[in-house]
Design an enzyme around this catalytic site. Structure first.
Site, PDB file in Angstrom:
ATOM      1  N   GLY A 173      11.681  50.376 -47.287  1.00 37.55           N
ATOM      2  CA  GLY A 173      13.040  50.788 -47.559  1.00 37.55           C
ATOM      3  C   GLY A 173      13.180  52.298 -47.573  1.00 37.55           C
ATOM      4  O   GLY A 173      12.305  53.006 -48.057  1.00 37.55           O
ATOM      5  N   CYS A 224       8.257  48.375 -49.916  1.00 35.93           N
ATOM      6  CA  CYS A 224       7.408  47.275 -49.456  1.00 35.93           C
ATOM      7  C   CYS A 224       5.958  47.689 -49.231  1.00 35.93           C
ATOM      8  O   CYS A 224       5.076  46.833 -49.194  1.00 35.93           O
ATOM      9  CB  CYS A 224       7.971  46.667 -48.178  1.00 35.93           C
ATOM     10  SG  CYS A 224       9.629  45.991 -48.350  1.00 35.93           S
ATOM     11  N   GLN A 226      18.245  47.284 -45.563  1.00 36.62           N
ATOM     12  CA  GLN A 226      17.206  46.667 -44.751  1.00 36.62           C
ATOM     13  C   GLN A 226      17.778  45.559 -43.876  1.00 36.62           C
ATOM     14  O   GLN A 226      17.303  45.328 -42.754  1.00 36.62           O
ATOM     15  CB  GLN A 226      16.093  46.128 -45.643  1.00 36.62           C
ATOM     16  CG  GLN A 226      15.328  47.227 -46.359  1.00 36.62           C
ATOM     17  CD  GLN A 226      13.999  46.764 -46.913  1.00 36.62           C
ATOM     18  OE1 GLN A 226      13.265  46.014 -46.267  1.00 36.62           O
ATOM     19  NE2 GLN A 226      13.668  47.218 -48.099  1.00 36.62           N
ATOM     20  N   ARG A 231       5.862  26.207 -44.304  1.00 40.51           N
ATOM     21  CA  ARG A 231       6.473  24.954 -43.855  1.00 40.51           C
ATOM     22  C   ARG A 231       5.586  24.365 -42.756  1.00 40.51           C
ATOM     23  O   ARG A 231       5.572  24.850 -41.627  1.00 40.51           O
ATOM     24  CB  ARG A 231       7.893  25.195 -43.358  1.00 40.51           C
ATOM     25  CG  ARG A 231       8.842  25.638 -44.459  1.00 40.51           C
ATOM     26  CD  ARG A 231      10.256  25.888 -43.925  1.00 40.51           C
ATOM     27  NE  ARG A 231      11.178  26.190 -45.007  1.00 40.51           N
ATOM     28  CZ  ARG A 231      11.359  27.396 -45.536  1.00 40.51           C
ATOM     29  NH1 ARG A 231      10.679  28.421 -45.074  1.00 40.51           N
ATOM     30  NH2 ARG A 231      12.207  27.578 -46.520  1.00 40.51           N
ATOM     31  N   CYS A 265       6.629  48.468 -42.799  1.00 49.11           N
ATOM     32  CA  CYS A 265       7.909  49.174 -42.884  1.00 49.11           C
ATOM     33  C   CYS A 265       8.387  49.175 -44.331  1.00 49.11           C
ATOM     34  O   CYS A 265       8.022  48.296 -45.118  1.00 49.11           O
ATOM     35  CB  CYS A 265       8.954  48.511 -41.986  1.00 49.11           C
ATOM     36  SG  CYS A 265       9.414  46.834 -42.483  1.00 49.11           S
ATOM     37  N   HIS A 322       6.501  37.563 -49.234  1.00 48.41           N
ATOM     38  CA  HIS A 322       6.453  39.033 -49.287  1.00 48.41           C
ATOM     39  C   HIS A 322       6.718  39.481 -50.725  1.00 48.41           C
ATOM     40  O   HIS A 322       7.823  39.875 -51.071  1.00 48.41           O
ATOM     41  CB  HIS A 322       7.508  39.584 -48.336  1.00 48.41           C
ATOM     42  CG  HIS A 322       7.624  41.072 -48.295  1.00 48.41           C
ATOM     43  ND1 HIS A 322       6.649  41.937 -48.768  1.00 48.41           N
ATOM     44  CD2 HIS A 322       8.625  41.869 -47.812  1.00 48.41           C
ATOM     45  CE1 HIS A 322       7.055  43.180 -48.587  1.00 48.41           C
ATOM     46  NE2 HIS A 322       8.241  43.174 -48.014  1.00 48.41           N
ATOM     47  N   SER A 376      11.529  37.532 -44.296  1.00 47.41           N
ATOM     48  CA  SER A 376      10.410  37.238 -45.190  1.00 47.41           C
ATOM     49  C   SER A 376      10.896  36.459 -46.396  1.00 47.41           C
ATOM     50  O   SER A 376      12.050  36.566 -46.822  1.00 47.41           O
ATOM     51  CB  SER A 376       9.740  38.534 -45.640  1.00 47.41           C
ATOM     52  OG  SER A 376      10.688  39.391 -46.270  1.00 47.41           O
TER      53      SER A 376
END
Length: 403
Positions: A385, A93, A159, A226, A383, A353, A252
């Site tokens: 993986g 990420c 994750q 939203r 953060c 993401h 995400s």
């Protein structure tokens, strides 16, 4: 170290709007999407492409349309000359934040002067975990060998599991995380309504989407937000794991997008008379428990603060990637941080993401937010993986550089 290259500066940063899964960007080839942000940087800065020393792009799912060193393919699809090289980074990420940090290290060393750093990911093309599934289909097994199994017997690196473990360790309730998710959507909606993202977004021509219509339209608004997000709607969702706390609403959004940042040292700034928006103040990366996995932003931030010689209170804005709501909330509790400075325009829960692009995407937004609010220091931490995390502190520059 020579004064001509001891600093790394952010000249500019741009991003596409985030497309939701199977949404507006799903039919755009990731190479073309990456080329769109590269070309926009060239247009905005008005520099010839042949002065770019390298292109470093993050991408996590490097298969199919995103295989074969997508950074190099982005170069070939852009207006950059073929002499410009490209290299692809996978730090999960944090891939494009790592691309930025690699670029900063290169220009600070003086081995290169001007680098485009960014990332791209069209997650609509490849299901989550598709690269691992591909390996397993070839009979090679999971991407861990006997030595890892011996060191972590019976431990699953996930994750989703990590997000749950993080929530339990920091005593986060489902309600607390859902309230944070609503806040993410509310902040993102406000940012869109007030045009806060307009300057940083590169318009992309996409298919119109109307049945029987082969025409095109311009896509330039993040489409996962939203505007009517409500706590009651979130409370009706089932957890992603049986007996868990995390739901789709507090995770995400799978999304598509690209972003790019131009990094330069003093030598390049002076030679090409480049505008400068910020400097890279401090960078760090760290490993953490691969089972808990997503706790890395906490030790990464602590290490960065130690290196910078400052406290968290000295920093004006924080971007902590919302991989799951438990990540920024655990970070806030551990660091005793002011949530009013955190992800002030919403985060990945609302805005998406796009994995390999997220670091550069968040950097672009952080930079423009510091400018709009006339603030000085901004922190970006992600953060990743496998139990790693990147952290980067930037300093907005108000005056022209005296070079």
């Amino acid at each position: 170290m020579s004064e001509s290259y001891s600093q790394a500066y952010i000249v500019d940063g741009v991003r596409t709007a985030s497309g939701r899964r199977n949404g507006s960007l799903s039919q755009v080839h990731p190479v073309d999407l990456g080329a769109a942000v590269v070309d926009e940087l060239l247009d905005r800065i008005r520099i010839p492409g042949d002065v770019i020393d390298d292109v470093i792009f993050g991408c996590v799912s490097q298969m199919g349309a995103q295989a074969n060193n997508i950074a190099r393919n982005v170069v070939l699809a852009s207006r950059l000359p073929l002499e410009v090289p490209g290299v692809t980074v996978d730090r999960q990420c944090g891939s494009s934040l790592q691309a930025i940090q690699f670029g900063a290290q290169a220009v600070m060393s003086g081995t290169q002067d001007l680098i485009i750093c960014g990332g791209v990911e069209v997650m609509s093309l490849l299901p989550l975990g598709s690269t691992v599934s591909d390996v397993q289909s070839l009979g090679r097994g999971a991407p861990r060998g006997e030595r890892i199994d011996e060191r972590y017997p019976g431990v699953e690196f996930s994750q989703f599991i990590g997000a749950e473990l993080l929530a339990k360790k920091y005593h986060l309730s489902r309600l607390e995380m859902e309230k944070f998710a609503v806040l993410s959507h509310q902040r993102a909606a406000k940012a869109i309504q007030n045009g806060f993202f307009d300057q940083e977004i590169v318009p992309v021509e996409v298919l119109s989407g109307a049945v029987g219509d082969e025409g095109s339209r311009v896509f330039n608004v993040d489409e996962g937000v939203r505007f009517d997000a409500s706590l009651s709607a979130m409370q009706s969702l089932s957890p992603l794991q049986e007996g868990g706390l995390i739901t789709a609403a507090t995770a995400s959004q799978i999304s598509d997008g690209a972003a790019a940042v131009l990094i330069a040292n003093q030598r390049a700034v002076a030679r090409y008379d480049l505008p400068v928006r910020a400097r890279i103040h401090t960078m760090t990366v760290t490993g953490s428990d691969p089972e808990l996995m997503l706790e890395g932003p906490i030790p990464a931030t602590e290490r960065l603060l130690d290196r910078a010689g400052i406290t968290l209170d000295d920093i004006d804005l924080y971007e902590v990637n919302e991989a799951f709501a438990s990540v920024p909330l655990a970070w806030v509790k551990a660091m005793d941080a002011d949530i009013r400075r955190l992800n002030v325009n919403g985060g990945a829960i609302a805005l998406g993401h796009p994995l390999g692009a997220t670091g550069a995407k968040l950097m672009t937004t952080l930079l423009s937010t510091l400018e709009r609010r006339e603030l000085r220091l901004g922190l970006l931490v992600i953060c990743e993986g496998g139990g790693t995390a990147n952290a980067c502190l930037i300093e907005r520059l108000e005056l022209p550089l005296d070079l």
